[in-house]
Design a protein around this motif. Structure first.
Motif, mmCIF file in Angstrom:
data_model
loop_
_atom_site.group_PDB
_atom_site.id
_atom_site.type_symbol
_atom_site.label_atom_id
_atom_site.label_comp_id
_atom_site.label_asym_id
_atom_site.label_seq_id
_atom_site.Cartn_x
_atom_site.Cartn_y
_atom_site.Cartn_z
ATOM 1 N N ARG A 10 6.120 84.969 -53.041
ATOM 2 C CA ARG A 10 5.623 83.591 -53.210
ATOM 3 C C ARG A 10 6.564 82.723 -54.033
ATOM 4 O O ARG A 10 6.574 81.504 -53.891
ATOM 5 C CB ARG A 10 4.239 83.625 -53.867
ATOM 6 C CG ARG A 10 3.168 84.203 -52.972
ATOM 7 C CD ARG A 10 1.789 83.983 -53.552
ATOM 8 N NE ARG A 10 1.624 84.703 -54.819
ATOM 9 C CZ ARG A 10 0.498 84.673 -55.537
ATOM 10 N NH1 ARG A 10 -0.519 83.947 -55.133
ATOM 11 N NH2 ARG A 10 0.416 85.359 -56.655
ATOM 12 N N HIS A 11 7.343 83.375 -54.929
ATOM 13 C CA HIS A 11 8.239 82.613 -55.804
ATOM 14 C C HIS A 11 9.636 83.261 -55.820
ATOM 15 O O HIS A 11 10.054 83.813 -56.842
ATOM 16 C CB HIS A 11 7.682 82.564 -57.225
ATOM 17 C CG HIS A 11 6.273 82.099 -57.326
ATOM 18 N ND1 HIS A 11 5.902 80.775 -57.206
ATOM 19 C CD2 HIS A 11 5.112 82.793 -57.525
ATOM 20 C CE1 HIS A 11 4.598 80.664 -57.343
ATOM 21 N NE2 HIS A 11 4.093 81.869 -57.538
ATOM 22 N N PRO A 12 10.353 83.218 -54.713
ATOM 23 C CA PRO A 12 11.673 83.866 -54.668
ATOM 24 C C PRO A 12 12.685 83.267 -55.639
ATOM 25 O O PRO A 12 13.670 83.920 -55.998
ATOM 26 C CB PRO A 12 12.108 83.654 -53.209
ATOM 27 C CG PRO A 12 11.344 82.456 -52.757
ATOM 28 C CD PRO A 12 10.031 82.539 -53.455
ATOM 29 N N GLU A 13 12.453 82.038 -56.085
ATOM 30 C CA GLU A 13 13.396 81.373 -56.979
ATOM 31 C C GLU A 13 13.341 81.902 -58.404
ATOM 32 O O GLU A 13 14.196 81.581 -59.235
ATOM 33 C CB GLU A 13 13.126 79.866 -56.987
ATOM 34 C CG GLU A 13 11.883 79.434 -57.753
ATOM 35 C CD GLU A 13 10.575 79.684 -57.008
ATOM 36 O OE1 GLU A 13 9.502 79.457 -57.596
ATOM 37 O OE2 GLU A 13 10.644 80.111 -55.840
ATOM 38 N N LEU A 14 12.351 82.750 -58.720
ATOM 39 C CA LEU A 14 12.168 83.223 -60.089
ATOM 40 C C LEU A 14 13.332 84.078 -60.582
ATOM 41 O O LEU A 14 13.571 84.168 -61.786
ATOM 42 C CB LEU A 14 10.862 84.020 -60.206
ATOM 43 C CG LEU A 14 9.566 83.213 -60.096
ATOM 44 C CD1 LEU A 14 8.359 84.138 -60.199
ATOM 45 C CD2 LEU A 14 9.499 82.144 -61.176
ATOM 46 N N ILE A 69 10.769 92.840 -57.404
ATOM 47 C CA ILE A 69 11.239 91.608 -56.768
ATOM 48 C C ILE A 69 12.652 91.807 -56.231
ATOM 49 O O ILE A 69 12.975 91.416 -55.111
ATOM 50 C CB ILE A 69 11.194 90.437 -57.768
ATOM 51 C CG1 ILE A 69 9.748 90.116 -58.137
ATOM 52 C CG2 ILE A 69 11.878 89.207 -57.188
ATOM 53 C CD1 ILE A 69 9.609 89.069 -59.234
ATOM 54 N N LEU A 70 13.499 92.433 -57.038
ATOM 55 C CA LEU A 70 14.881 92.691 -56.604
ATOM 56 C C LEU A 70 14.911 93.618 -55.394
ATOM 57 O O LEU A 70 15.717 93.438 -54.473
ATOM 58 C CB LEU A 70 15.678 93.315 -57.752
ATOM 59 C CG LEU A 70 16.056 92.378 -58.897
ATOM 60 C CD1 LEU A 70 16.627 93.171 -60.066
ATOM 61 C CD2 LEU A 70 17.061 91.337 -58.426
ATOM 62 N N SER A 71 14.030 94.614 -55.392
ATOM 63 C CA SER A 71 14.020 95.570 -54.273
ATOM 64 C C SER A 71 13.591 94.925 -52.962
ATOM 65 O O SER A 71 13.887 95.455 -51.888
ATOM 66 C CB SER A 71 13.070 96.746 -54.601
ATOM 67 O OG SER A 71 11.716 96.324 -54.579
ATOM 68 N N ALA A 72 12.873 93.807 -53.059
ATOM 69 C CA ALA A 72 12.398 93.125 -51.846
ATOM 70 C C ALA A 72 13.460 92.200 -51.246
ATOM 71 O O ALA A 72 13.274 91.689 -50.134
ATOM 72 C CB ALA A 72 11.132 92.323 -52.168
ATOM 73 N N ILE A 107 4.519 88.576 -56.084
ATOM 74 C CA ILE A 107 5.018 87.395 -56.783
ATOM 75 C C ILE A 107 6.366 86.971 -56.220
ATOM 76 O O ILE A 107 6.640 85.783 -56.035
ATOM 77 C CB ILE A 107 5.140 87.674 -58.293
ATOM 78 C CG1 ILE A 107 3.744 87.851 -58.909
ATOM 79 C CG2 ILE A 107 5.885 86.548 -59.006
ATOM 80 C CD1 ILE A 107 3.762 88.342 -60.340
ATOM 81 N N GLY A 108 7.227 87.950 -55.923
ATOM 82 C CA GLY A 108 8.545 87.643 -55.374
ATOM 83 C C GLY A 108 8.474 86.968 -54.020
ATOM 84 O O GLY A 108 9.302 86.099 -53.697
#
Length: 216
Positions: A158-162, A36-39, A155-156
């Motif tokens: 669709r849910h960047p706020e995570l 997620i961080l890499s995206a 997942i990142g």
């Protein structure tokens, strides 16, 4: 989260090395957050960099555990392992798994919970060749890390706020990883059934060969 955010690839390597040894660090909460961080825009890590770091960390932890098991031997592990998250019954399960499925068992163990971080112990005890052990460990770890990273990336998106809530991130990753875990379990069950059916055919084949030799 802070390890991955602050240390980058080094954090992924350390955590995955711990996951592949005696420390109960689940890879499901290491690789997906890193992906997620890499995206994110301007990220210092890339998707394949996360996969590579996770694979190397998995191999490193497994190699260290393998070496320790090979050096100290089974009696020491069975006596003192309970103080290092390795109670005798878990070690015995890993031994049975390795004896039953041999080299392919190491590969499939990289895809299964619990067995994944213990399989290096019986491999070291029976002195499996380090080259073949490393090869199947890297292949299995690469497959597992790639799938987890892909899930994390999806997942990142669709849910960047995570990223603002580690607790919610863990909860979401666990719930959305359920289909993946079920698929792996189905694959493992099919593989085990195939081996058992093959073993059942061996005595029949041996008997047939013996009869043919007697007739000759």
């Amino acid at each position: 989260m802070s390890w991955v955010q602050d240390w980058g690839y080094a954090g992924v390597i350390v955590l995955m090395a711990m996951e592949s040894s005696i420390f109960p660090v689940p890879s499901e909460v290491v690789i997906p957050p890193a992906a997620i961080l890499s995206a994110q825009e301007g990220a210092s890590m890339s998707f394949w960099g996360v996969v590579a770091a996770g694979t190397f960390g998995s191999w490193l932890g497994s190699a260290i555990t393998y070496a320790v098991a090979r050096i100290v031997g089974r009696p020491v592990i069975m006596r003192w392992g309970k103080f290092f998250f390795m109670p005798p019954h878990k070690v015995e399960k890993a031994e049975i798994f390795l004896q039953r499925y041999e080299v392919s068992g190491v590969f499939f163990a990289r895809l299964l919970p619990v067995i994944r971080h213990l399989i290096s112990i019986p491999a070291g005890i029976v002195r499996m060749g380090f080259g073949i052990f490393s090869l199947v460990t890297v292949l299995g770890s690469f497959a597992w890390c790639t799938v987890l990273a892909w899930y994390g990336h999806r997942i990142g998106e669709r849910h960047p706020e995570l990223l603002k809530s580690p607790e919610e991130l863990i909860r979401t990753v666990k719930s959305e990883s359920l289909p993946l875990i079920l698929a792996v379990l189905v694959l493992a069950v099919c593989y085990i059934l195939m081996l058992r059916l093959t073993d059942r055919n061996k005595p029949e084949k041996a008997a047939a060969d013996t009869s043919a030799e007697k007739e000759q």
